[in-house]
Design an enzyme around this catalytic site. Sequence first.
Site, PDB file in Angstrom:
ATOM      1  N   TRP A  90       7.556 -25.838  28.192  1.00  0.00           N
ATOM      2  CA  TRP A  90       6.741 -25.550  27.010  1.00  0.00           C
ATOM      3  C   TRP A  90       6.736 -26.716  26.026  1.00  0.00           C
ATOM      4  CZ3 TRP A  90       3.129 -22.171  26.996  1.00  0.00           C
ATOM      5  CH2 TRP A  90       3.254 -21.024  27.778  1.00  0.00           C
ATOM      6  N   GLU A 296       8.520 -22.662  17.631  1.00  0.00           N
ATOM      7  CA  GLU A 296       9.468 -23.090  16.584  1.00  0.00           C
ATOM      8  C   GLU A 296      10.351 -21.927  16.119  1.00  0.00           C
ATOM      9  OE1 GLU A 296       7.897 -25.943  16.779  1.00  0.00           O
ATOM     10  OE2 GLU A 296       8.931 -27.359  15.484  1.00  0.00           O
TER      11      GLU A 296
END
Length: 331
Positions: A90, A296
């Site tokens: 990712w 995040e």
Amino acid sequence: LAHSIVCEKISTIDSGLRSLFNLQAMTGPYTIMEWGSDEAKEQYIKPLVLGEKIGCACFSEPNAGSDLASMETKIEERGDHFLINGTKTWISNGNYADYAIVYGTFDRTLKYKGICGVIVDTDQQGWHTSEIDKLGDKNSPIAEIFMEDVVVPKENLLGDLSTGFKVAMTSLDRGRISVSSGALGVAQACLDASVKYANERVQFGQPIGKFQMVKAIIADMVSYVEAARFLVRRAAWLNDQDLPFTREVAIAKYFAGEAAVKCAGWAMEIHGGMGYSLEMPVEKYYRDSKLYQVGEGTANIMRLLIADDALGYKQANRPRLKTPSEFKDLE
Ligand SMILES: Cc1cc2nc3c(=O)[nH]c(=O)nc-3n(C[C@H](O)[C@H](O)[C@H](O)COP(=O)(O)OP(=O)(O)OC[C@H]3O[C@@H](n4cnc5c(N)ncnc54)[C@H](O)[C@@H]3O)c2cc1C
């Protein structure tokens, strides 16, 4: 704060492009500025900020997403250099990056204390990438990265071996300014499109915006967008003042991510069948918005951080590590 405003504006047009600004400013150069050696600052910050070189930040692994302390990528000391072996997944811009910040473990038995971060020049034999297809943010390519005996000079270590997890966490705090601002931009774009459509689309002899149930949705969208903006700007401002902001940016990232997803759903509703059409931008906002509950740090991880702080289990904000003057020297 400037980064936040820019990221919000970019994201109202294209959320995927916003991701590039994070990597070229926050999770890349800012981390090097805060933790890098003088040689690393000299070599890497300017080309990344100017966009001459592409950067990426490699935290996630197939078996370590939210639980970053369980990373398996090995970063081993070998005399005057480090050797990296492992897989990252990712990774935004992973297949185009010239420079990568890679986190890994030098000793898994130490758990989070065994994490360290290094700057990698990707132009070497042991660096392999494979693109991952995904739902939204199409202008932000994602890759899986395979590292086999990737070589890193000693001076590319960020912080020292005892501070690697802090490097990763402070870097994510900065990234969350960018990500929460991007979420806000998507929410704003949904609101703008919905107001326009509600004023244009006529049913039962009047614009649909005149119906109370449509008004209620618009009111909710306005409220979410404005509340998110205050939270996001507060976090960015605290960072600019060199004040702790881990808690505030977690709240901002959580709330703005929820705002993006809610506003995208509401925009689809206001657009009726046209919301489902590829002719209108809202289907794109709908696809792009989901990232903001994941990237995040997921929404749940943000909630854990916020609740642990509120309950007195774990304080989120810690003293800032560097003094302002050290940053000003680099301007
Ligand atoms: C478009 C996109 C771009 C990305 N870019 C990058 C990048 O550039 N660099 C990078 O390193 N990574 C990147 N990521 C990865 C992203 O940071 C991770 O997907 C994220 O941290 C979650 O990890 P995971 O996918 O392994 O989910 P998991 O950690 O497996 O979580 C799955 C679900 O379980 C929940 N969960 C996990 N642990 C807990 C807990 N303790 N309590 C409650 N719920 C929990 C999560 O909230 C989530 O809902 C990107 C992801 C996406 C989608």
